[in-house]
Write an enzyme that holds these catalytic residues in place. Structure first.
Site, mmCIF file in Angstrom:
data_model
loop_
_atom_site.group_PDB
_atom_site.id
_atom_site.type_symbol
_atom_site.label_atom_id
_atom_site.label_comp_id
_atom_site.label_asym_id
_atom_site.label_seq_id
_atom_site.Cartn_x
_atom_site.Cartn_y
_atom_site.Cartn_z
ATOM 1 N N ASN A 173 -2.566 1.477 -11.060
ATOM 2 C CA ASN A 173 -1.748 0.401 -10.483
ATOM 3 C C ASN A 173 -1.698 -0.854 -11.346
ATOM 4 O O ASN A 173 -0.800 -1.669 -11.192
ATOM 5 C CB ASN A 173 -2.257 0.035 -9.082
ATOM 6 C CG ASN A 173 -3.728 -0.264 -9.057
ATOM 7 O OD1 ASN A 173 -4.551 0.603 -9.300
ATOM 8 N ND2 ASN A 173 -4.073 -1.501 -8.797
ATOM 9 N N SER B 286 1.657 6.128 -0.039
ATOM 10 C CA SER B 286 1.907 4.943 0.778
ATOM 11 C C SER B 286 3.374 4.529 0.661
ATOM 12 O O SER B 286 3.879 4.330 -0.448
ATOM 13 C CB SER B 286 0.999 3.821 0.260
ATOM 14 O OG SER B 286 1.135 2.693 1.063
ATOM 15 N N ALA B 287 4.043 4.378 1.819
ATOM 16 C CA ALA B 287 5.493 4.158 1.821
ATOM 17 C C ALA B 287 5.927 2.838 1.180
ATOM 18 O O ALA B 287 7.002 2.758 0.584
ATOM 19 C CB ALA B 287 6.015 4.210 3.255
ATOM 20 N N HIS B 288 5.076 1.806 1.282
ATOM 21 C CA HIS B 288 5.558 0.494 0.813
ATOM 22 C C HIS B 288 5.656 0.387 -0.706
ATOM 23 O O HIS B 288 6.185 -0.576 -1.239
ATOM 24 C CB HIS B 288 4.731 -0.650 1.419
ATOM 25 C CG HIS B 288 3.350 -0.854 0.866
ATOM 26 N ND1 HIS B 288 3.074 -1.834 -0.062
ATOM 27 C CD2 HIS B 288 2.179 -0.233 1.110
ATOM 28 C CE1 HIS B 288 1.774 -1.803 -0.342
ATOM 29 N NE2 HIS B 288 1.220 -0.846 0.347
ATOM 30 N N THR C 210 -0.773 7.323 18.671
ATOM 31 C CA THR C 210 0.666 7.556 18.782
ATOM 32 C C THR C 210 1.346 7.301 17.443
ATOM 33 O O THR C 210 1.120 6.273 16.809
ATOM 34 C CB THR C 210 1.261 6.646 19.879
ATOM 35 O OG1 THR C 210 0.568 6.929 21.089
ATOM 36 C CG2 THR C 210 2.751 6.873 20.059
ATOM 37 N N CYS D 284 -3.852 -7.075 -7.157
ATOM 38 C CA CYS D 284 -3.620 -6.164 -6.029
ATOM 39 C C CYS D 284 -4.606 -6.516 -4.953
ATOM 40 O O CYS D 284 -4.528 -6.063 -3.830
ATOM 41 C CB CYS D 284 -3.884 -4.730 -6.439
ATOM 42 S SG CYS D 284 -2.704 -4.167 -7.592
ATOM 43 N N GLY E 246 -2.345 4.166 1.951
ATOM 44 C CA GLY E 246 -3.282 4.587 0.915
ATOM 45 C C GLY E 246 -4.749 4.383 1.261
ATOM 46 O O GLY E 246 -5.562 5.303 1.131
HETATM 47 N N1 PLP Z 1 -4.195 3.082 -4.387
HETATM 48 C C1 PLP Z 1 -3.437 2.451 -5.284
HETATM 49 C C2 PLP Z 1 -3.335 2.988 -6.676
HETATM 50 C C3 PLP Z 1 -2.727 1.292 -4.933
HETATM 51 O O1 PLP Z 1 -1.969 0.669 -5.828
HETATM 52 C C4 PLP Z 1 -2.848 0.810 -3.603
HETATM 53 C C5 PLP Z 1 -2.159 -0.427 -3.196
HETATM 54 O O2 PLP Z 1 -2.079 -1.395 -3.932
HETATM 55 C C6 PLP Z 1 -3.661 1.528 -2.694
HETATM 56 C C7 PLP Z 1 -4.317 2.653 -3.120
HETATM 57 C C8 PLP Z 1 -3.793 1.087 -1.269
HETATM 58 O O3 PLP Z 1 -2.652 1.476 -0.545
HETATM 59 P P1 PLP Z 1 -2.243 0.758 0.828
HETATM 60 O O4 PLP Z 1 -1.731 -0.595 0.478
HETATM 61 O O5 PLP Z 1 -1.181 1.642 1.403
HETATM 62 O O6 PLP Z 1 -3.463 0.737 1.677
#
Ligand code: PLP
Length: 379
Positions: A149, A197-199, A235, A328, A70
């Protein structure tokens, strides 16, 4: 008992994804850019993953660019929009993730930054978006998150896309919290750029993708060997990309089932929480799947300061993982910039917590957390 209620921070991997990542690490070690057959095998599986991912978003495979997640995706779009597409204004909201907000001051000298209005429940006021776009005609990037989030509010992407198109504005959505949890059709919603974002959907960390509409004119921010159609050199992380594509497939295959299960968890949790804590404040949307993601539950506990100080610590001692404040951000329980925008007058006086669920959580876990909260509140 260990309970993980912090799925908006990150999610545990699907067991199938762990297996896939391991298999790919073992069997597909070739560099996808090599022209020999071992390299070509890696290239083939990456392209199949790209096709698979694009199919869940209504995109074309060539519109999917793999990256590290992200934060990288958002930085890429903002920098290229300003430097290459000559955007002169960015319209966004004050409740975006820091990955967006921290990108803005860097550019503020060159461009105009404007913010849409936020309703008291955390929903974005799309009339204010239209008002801003109508008021001044200049090359604009609108960047609004799909799901918040912290409080889980959902932005109506279709409506947003229609407004952007009406004023010929580019439209980026940070869909990090929604991909794999809500259906999205990038064409129907007239989205120019989308970040994922995959996680956040039970895939590996440090891997994500961008949807970039064809012919958008966006240019590389990382140069080198020309990978990802020249847009993102380096890569490719073959095992992570394959893990991400499987995670997305599993998430969308089980979408209805998972959403129902998670909604049940949230409803039980909130109903009981309201009984335990009179005057509980629910931040965001309580119970409406069109407006709020059931995975996220953000509340302010009306308890005395003395008890509040230790609440997070006591929950942790009981094996319960959740987020306090704006956690976060490097796990620091500092005040939340999102709550600052809502009409929650108690946010500074009382502690706020985010509990976020996934398909792996159970009713038993909900009951354990409720019993723990009740015990802490009564002691
Ligand atoms: N945007 C939002 C709404 C998120 O919740 C997050 C991660 O917490 C991100 C962006 C950032 O993503 P990444 O952890 O893949 O860099």
């Amino acid at each position: 008992m260990q309970v993980y209620f912090d799925n908006a921070a990150t999610t545990p991997l699907y067991p199938e994804v762990i297996q896939k990542v391991t298999d790919v690490l073992e069997q597909y070690y070739g560099n996808p850019s090599s022209i020999h057959s071992i390299g070509r095998k890696s290239r083939t599986i990456i392209e199949l993953a790209r096709k698979e991912i694009s199919s869940y978003l209504g995109a074309k495979p060539q519109e999917i660019i793999f990256n590290s997640g992200g934060t990288e995706g958002i930085n890429f779009i903002f920098h290229s929009a300003i430097n290459d597409l000559k955007v002169k204004r960015i319209i966004t909201s004050k409740i975006e993730h820091h990955a967006v907000l921290e990108c803005l001051p860097l550019n503020q000298k060159k461009i105009d930054v404007q913010y849409v209005t936020i309703h008291s429940n955390g929903l974005i006021d799309l009339d204010s978006l239209e008002h801003l776009l109508a008021k001044k005609k200049t090359k604009t990037l609108v960047s609004l998150m799909h799901v918040n989030n912290e409080i889980g509010t959902i932005t109506d992407l279709k409506k947003c896309g229609e407004i952007c198109a009406k004023y010929q504005s580019l439209f980026h959505t940070d869909a990090v919290q929604s991909v794999g949890k809500l259906s999205i059709d990038v064409k129907e919603c007239l989205i120019t750029f989308l970040t994922a974002s995959a996680h956040k959907f039970h895939g590996p960390k440090g891997t994500g993708f961008l949807y970039i509409e064809r012919n958008s004119g966006i240019k590389a921010q990382i140069s080198g060997g020309g990978q990802e159609r020249g847009l993102r050199a380096g890569t490719e992380s073959v095992h992570n990309i394959l893990g991400m594509s499987l995670a997305l497939k599993l998430s969308y295959q089980q979408l209805d089932q998972n959403t129902n299960h998670i909604s049940q968890l949230k409803t039980r949790f909130l109903n009981r929480l309201k009984e335990i804590f009179n005057d509980l404040i629910i931040n965001g949307i309580e119970n409406n799947e069109q407006l709020g993601l059931p995975h996220i539950c953000h509340v302010t506990f009306p308890i005395p300061k003395k008890k509040a100080q230790l609440l997070g610590f006591k929950l942790d001692m009981k094996g319960i993982a959740c987020s306090q404040g704006s956690a976060c951000q490097s796990g620091t329980p500092i005040g939340s910039h999102v709550l600052d925008e809502l009409s929650n007058d108690s946010k500074d006086e009382f502690p706020s917590f985010r509990f976020s669920f996934s398909k792996f959580n159970t009713i038993q876990e909900v009951d354990y957390v409720l019993a723990s909260l009740e015990e802490i509140a009564n002691n």
